[in-house]
Design a protein around this motif. Structure first.
Motif, PDB file in Angstrom:
ATOM      1  N   GLY A 171      -8.294  70.620 -19.474  1.00  0.00           N
ATOM      2  CA  GLY A 171      -8.322  69.332 -18.777  1.00  0.00           C
ATOM      3  C   GLY A 171      -8.180  68.162 -19.728  1.00  0.00           C
ATOM      4  N   VAL A 172      -8.203  68.443 -21.030  1.00  0.00           N
ATOM      5  CA  VAL A 172      -7.967  67.382 -22.016  1.00  0.00           C
ATOM      6  C   VAL A 172      -6.568  67.605 -22.598  1.00  0.00           C
ATOM      7  CG1 VAL A 172      -8.710  66.356 -24.205  1.00  0.00           C
ATOM      8  CG2 VAL A 172     -10.428  67.227 -22.599  1.00  0.00           C
ATOM      9  N   PRO A 173      -5.610  66.742 -22.248  1.00  0.00           N
ATOM     10  CA  PRO A 173      -4.255  66.939 -22.779  1.00  0.00           C
ATOM     11  C   PRO A 173      -4.238  66.765 -24.297  1.00  0.00           C
ATOM     12  CG  PRO A 173      -4.310  65.303 -20.992  1.00  0.00           C
ATOM     13  CD  PRO A 173      -5.723  65.564 -21.389  1.00  0.00           C
ATOM     14  N   PRO A 174      -3.439  67.572 -25.010  1.00  0.00           N
ATOM     15  CA  PRO A 174      -3.383  67.466 -26.469  1.00  0.00           C
ATOM     16  C   PRO A 174      -3.072  66.046 -26.951  1.00  0.00           C
ATOM     17  CG  PRO A 174      -2.090  69.356 -25.709  1.00  0.00           C
ATOM     18  CD  PRO A 174      -2.571  68.651 -24.487  1.00  0.00           C
ATOM     19  N   GLU A 175      -2.284  65.294 -26.191  1.00  0.00           N
ATOM     20  CA  GLU A 175      -1.946  63.922 -26.601  1.00  0.00           C
ATOM     21  C   GLU A 175      -3.189  63.046 -26.702  1.00  0.00           C
ATOM     22  OE1 GLU A 175      -0.389  64.889 -23.234  1.00  0.00           O
ATOM     23  OE2 GLU A 175       0.497  66.285 -24.654  1.00  0.00           O
ATOM     24  N   VAL A 176      -4.196  63.371 -25.885  1.00  0.00           N
ATOM     25  CA  VAL A 176      -5.396  62.529 -25.823  1.00  0.00           C
ATOM     26  C   VAL A 176      -6.246  62.679 -27.098  1.00  0.00           C
ATOM     27  CG1 VAL A 176      -7.551  62.163 -24.534  1.00  0.00           C
ATOM     28  CG2 VAL A 176      -5.418  62.499 -23.309  1.00  0.00           C
ATOM     29  N   VAL A 177      -6.106  63.833 -27.769  1.00  0.00           N
ATOM     30  CA  VAL A 177      -6.904  64.026 -28.993  1.00  0.00           C
ATOM     31  C   VAL A 177      -6.043  63.892 -30.257  1.00  0.00           C
ATOM     32  CG1 VAL A 177      -8.613  65.457 -27.828  1.00  0.00           C
ATOM     33  CG2 VAL A 177      -6.683  66.571 -28.958  1.00  0.00           C
ATOM     34  N   GLN A 178      -4.825  63.383 -30.093  1.00  0.00           N
ATOM     35  CA  GLN A 178      -3.947  63.344 -31.279  1.00  0.00           C
ATOM     36  C   GLN A 178      -4.390  62.310 -32.305  1.00  0.00           C
ATOM     37  OE1 GLN A 178       0.072  62.119 -30.500  1.00  0.00           O
ATOM     38  NE2 GLN A 178      -0.546  60.547 -29.061  1.00  0.00           N
ATOM     39  N   HIS A 179      -5.285  61.411 -31.911  1.00  0.00           N
ATOM     40  CA  HIS A 179      -5.769  60.417 -32.874  1.00  0.00           C
ATOM     41  C   HIS A 179      -7.125  60.802 -33.460  1.00  0.00           C
ATOM     42  CE1 HIS A 179      -2.475  57.845 -31.822  1.00  0.00           C
ATOM     43  NE2 HIS A 179      -2.834  57.813 -30.544  1.00  0.00           N
ATOM     44  N   THR A 180      -7.619  61.978 -33.064  1.00  0.00           N
ATOM     45  CA  THR A 180      -8.933  62.408 -33.559  1.00  0.00           C
ATOM     46  C   THR A 180      -8.755  63.384 -34.721  1.00  0.00           C
ATOM     47  OG1 THR A 180      -9.727  62.249 -31.273  1.00  0.00           O
ATOM     48  CG2 THR A 180     -11.164  63.352 -32.859  1.00  0.00           C
ATOM     49  N   VAL A 181      -9.297  63.029 -35.865  1.00  0.00           N
ATOM     50  CA  VAL A 181      -9.229  63.880 -37.057  1.00  0.00           C
ATOM     51  C   VAL A 181     -10.579  64.587 -37.186  1.00  0.00           C
ATOM     52  CG1 VAL A 181      -8.955  63.871 -39.587  1.00  0.00           C
ATOM     53  CG2 VAL A 181      -7.691  62.207 -38.166  1.00  0.00           C
ATOM     54  N   VAL A 182     -10.559  65.920 -37.223  1.00  0.00           N
ATOM     55  CA  VAL A 182     -11.820  66.666 -37.275  1.00  0.00           C
ATOM     56  C   VAL A 182     -12.000  67.273 -38.668  1.00  0.00           C
ATOM     57  CG1 VAL A 182     -13.219  68.461 -36.200  1.00  0.00           C
ATOM     58  CG2 VAL A 182     -11.546  67.218 -34.836  1.00  0.00           C
ATOM     59  N   LEU A 183     -13.118  66.953 -39.297  1.00  0.00           N
ATOM     60  CA  LEU A 183     -13.386  67.423 -40.662  1.00  0.00           C
ATOM     61  C   LEU A 183     -14.657  68.260 -40.698  1.00  0.00           C
ATOM     62  CD1 LEU A 183     -12.735  64.068 -42.607  1.00  0.00           C
ATOM     63  CD2 LEU A 183     -11.105  65.908 -42.128  1.00  0.00           C
ATOM     64  N   GLU A 184     -14.828  68.964 -41.827  1.00  0.00           N
ATOM     65  CA  GLU A 184     -16.043  69.767 -41.998  1.00  0.00           C
ATOM     66  C   GLU A 184     -17.196  68.859 -42.432  1.00  0.00           C
ATOM     67  OE1 GLU A 184     -16.696  74.154 -43.660  1.00  0.00           O
ATOM     68  OE2 GLU A 184     -16.425  72.736 -45.301  1.00  0.00           O
ATOM     69  N   TYR A 185     -18.335  69.078 -41.809  1.00  0.00           N
ATOM     70  CA  TYR A 185     -19.550  68.308 -42.120  1.00  0.00           C
ATOM     71  C   TYR A 185     -19.986  68.605 -43.548  1.00  0.00           C
ATOM     72  CZ  TYR A 185     -24.018  66.209 -40.390  1.00  0.00           C
ATOM     73  OH  TYR A 185     -25.104  65.409 -40.128  1.00  0.00           O
ATOM     74  N   ASN A 186     -20.436  67.595 -44.237  1.00  0.00           N
ATOM     75  CA  ASN A 186     -20.966  67.736 -45.604  1.00  0.00           C
ATOM     76  C   ASN A 186     -19.913  68.141 -46.627  1.00  0.00           C
ATOM     77  OD1 ASN A 186     -23.685  66.931 -45.572  1.00  0.00           O
ATOM     78  ND2 ASN A 186     -24.314  68.841 -44.590  1.00  0.00           N
ATOM     79  N   ASN A 187     -18.637  68.002 -46.285  1.00  0.00           N
ATOM     80  CA  ASN A 187     -17.563  68.358 -47.217  1.00  0.00           C
ATOM     81  C   ASN A 187     -16.922  67.067 -47.773  1.00  0.00           C
ATOM     82  OD1 ASN A 187     -15.178  69.177 -48.482  1.00  0.00           O
ATOM     83  ND2 ASN A 187     -14.859  70.881 -47.061  1.00  0.00           N
ATOM     84  N   ILE A 188     -17.378  66.641 -48.937  1.00  0.00           N
ATOM     85  CA  ILE A 188     -16.952  65.361 -49.516  1.00  0.00           C
ATOM     86  C   ILE A 188     -15.477  65.405 -49.920  1.00  0.00           C
ATOM     87  CG2 ILE A 188     -17.273  63.780 -51.490  1.00  0.00           C
ATOM     88  CD1 ILE A 188     -20.244  64.362 -51.370  1.00  0.00           C
ATOM     89  N   GLU A 189     -15.074  66.530 -50.471  1.00  0.00           N
ATOM     90  CA  GLU A 189     -13.688  66.665 -50.924  1.00  0.00           C
ATOM     91  C   GLU A 189     -12.704  66.463 -49.774  1.00  0.00           C
ATOM     92  OE1 GLU A 189     -11.427  70.280 -53.059  1.00  0.00           O
ATOM     93  OE2 GLU A 189     -13.579  70.176 -53.448  1.00  0.00           O
ATOM     94  N   GLN A 190     -12.989  67.110 -48.649  1.00  0.00           N
ATOM     95  CA  GLN A 190     -12.113  67.005 -47.486  1.00  0.00           C
ATOM     96  C   GLN A 190     -12.089  65.580 -46.934  1.00  0.00           C
ATOM     97  OE1 GLN A 190     -12.782  68.990 -43.637  1.00  0.00           O
ATOM     98  NE2 GLN A 190     -11.742  70.742 -44.550  1.00  0.00           N
TER      99      GLN A 190
END
Ligand SMILES: *Cc1c(COP(=O)(O)O)cnc(C)c1O
Length: 437
Positions: A171-190
């Motif tokens: 129900g969430v179209p991929p276009e709707v999350v295209q501006h969301t960048v998901v990173l690993e928690y506590n990962n400073i390098e990333q």
């Protein structure tokens, strides 16, 4: 549990015919742990009673709001008085101003707040405001952090740092999350890499500073410090989602905890909910005036709500804030919560069960792991089957904890030392059965 006189089962069967899954919020359904959800008929202090009249010591506390325990007399009185004056007007009231003033006094990182009705709404509106105020579209979130169920936030990591995330809900179209960048928690390098690639396009970085939706994972101090520095450097807004931690881990929230280690630390925006409503539908978001002035009717970022700043909810929130602002409140709450975690640790050690836990103020978490996890993938290494046995073992002994291993727990100031000792004894009994398998 299927005996016809189990009234929880009778109610669950009835509910399942008219409400999807029998519940109005998925985790209540006991899907992760199995069994029949308890239908709660009443609550008082540290206890709740189910449809069968069975009493439980409550470590969920409505998922955080009930920091004073259930039915605190001062809160009940304030709500009763407010009800008699009217439920909702759709017009401004003095109580909203009082609550806004009370919040700003406690959390000086903000100059202004807007009151809404749920954490989801507050987080969703925060993102719109951050985008409107910066004129940018992208946002950073971390795997394992929950910020409510707005479309743009129901997303997990994609295959690379510069690629789009993937929706975690149909129900969430991929276009709707295209501006969301998901990173690993506590990962400073990333984190550094992500900012280097697209830092100037990022409107905001949203984080749970102590992540209660991974049970209890603290953002490390160097990680928070780097989040702050990079946001400042690239002109992105640092958002602390304190829906769970606000007024819970300390009166001033997690931001006051990190400010002890990072002098002068402040997020740019704060999302609040849960405790500020004291159990009524109430949440808020706030920031400095320069950001908040973009919000309608002052600015061009639209946001509204028929029941926002509801007079009964604000009465409940104000009475709750008055109680938790009393001197020594968090010392006592923190002491009891630490006593519970250390008691559980000792009980597990005595029975040879791998266990670790942590707490801050009245928020706590524990894992059937030898050491505390730092990331979502580490949290997910917990053995689900063992947790489920612990959960049901405790439930059978009258102790009600969250029915999922990735959810935090909550102690209220209505919990007594005797309640905590009884919980530890019940847990030791269950640990014994876990270790002899
Ligand atoms: C509970 C929670 C939310 C969502 O709040 P609701 O009132 O359930 O919509 C958002 N963020 C965090 C950190 C939460 O714990």
């Amino acid at each position: 549990m299927t005996h016809p006189t189990d009234l929880n089962q009778v109610l669950f069967d009835r509910a399942s015919k008219v409400i999807p899954g029998g519940v109005n919020s998925p985790v209540r359904a006991f899907r992760a742990v199995g069994g029949t959800p308890r239908f709660i008929s009443r609550a008082q202090g540290a206890y709740i009673w189910d449809a069968n009249g069975q009493r439980y010591t409550d470590y969920i506390g409505s998922w955080g709001p009930m920091i004073l325990g259930h039915g605190h007399p001062a809160v009940v009185e304030a709500v009763q008085k407010a009800v008699l004056e009217g439920f909702s007007y759709g017009a401004p009231t003095e109580r909203e101003v009082e609550l806004a003033e009370a919040i700003l006094k406690i959390m000086p990182s903000m100059d202004m707040v807007r009151l809404v009705s749920s954490g989801t709404e507050a987080a969703m509106s925060t993102i719109r405001l951050a985008r409107g105020a910066t004129g940018r579209s992208k946002l950073i979130k971390f795997e394992g952090c929950y910020h409510g169920h707005a479309d743009a936030l129901l997303v997990k990591a994609g295959s690379g740092l510069a690629t789009f995330g993937n929706p975690t809900s149909s129900g969430v179209p991929p276009e709707v999350v295209q501006h969301t960048v998901v990173l690993e928690y506590n990962n400073i390098e990333q984190l550094e890499e992500a900012f280097a690639i697209q830092g100037h396009e990022i409107a905001c970085l949203m984080m749970e500073p102590i992540c209660g939706n991974m049970n209890f994972v603290r953002a490390s101090v160097p990680f928070v410090k780097r989040c702050r520095e990079l946001c400042t450097q690239y002109g992105a807004l640092l958002v602390f989602d304190e829906v769970m931690t606000g007024f819970r881990v300390a009166l001033g929230g997690a931001q006051s905890v990190y400010a002890k280690d990072i002098p002068g630390f402040e997020p740019d925006m704060t999302v609040m909910g849960k405790v500020i409503g004291g159990g009524m539908p109430l949440a808020a978001f706030g920031a400095k005036r320069a950001v908040m002035q973009h919000l309608a009717p002052l600015g061009t970022v639209y946001q509204a709500g028929t029941l926002s700043g509801n007079p009964v909810a604000t009465a409940c929130g104000l009475a709750t804030l008055a109680e938790i602002s009393k001197p020594g409140f968090y010392d006592e709450l923190g002491r009891k919560t630490r006593a519970l975690i250390s008691g559980l640790s000792q009980a597990a050690a005595a029975e040879g069960v791998a266990f670790c836990g942590d707490s801050e103020g009245g928020m706590m978490g524990f894992y059937l792991l030898p050491e505390l996890p730092q990331t979502y993938s580490q949290v997910m290494k917990t053995e689900g089957a063992k947790f489920n046995q612990l959960f049901h073992g405790l439930l059978d002994r009258g102790v009600y904890i969250a029915p999922a291993l990735y959810e935090a727990g909550f102690v209220s100031n209505a919990h007594t030392d005797a309640d905590i000792a009884a919980t530890v004894a019940a847990a030791q009994d269950v640990f014994k059965s876990l270790s002899t398998q």
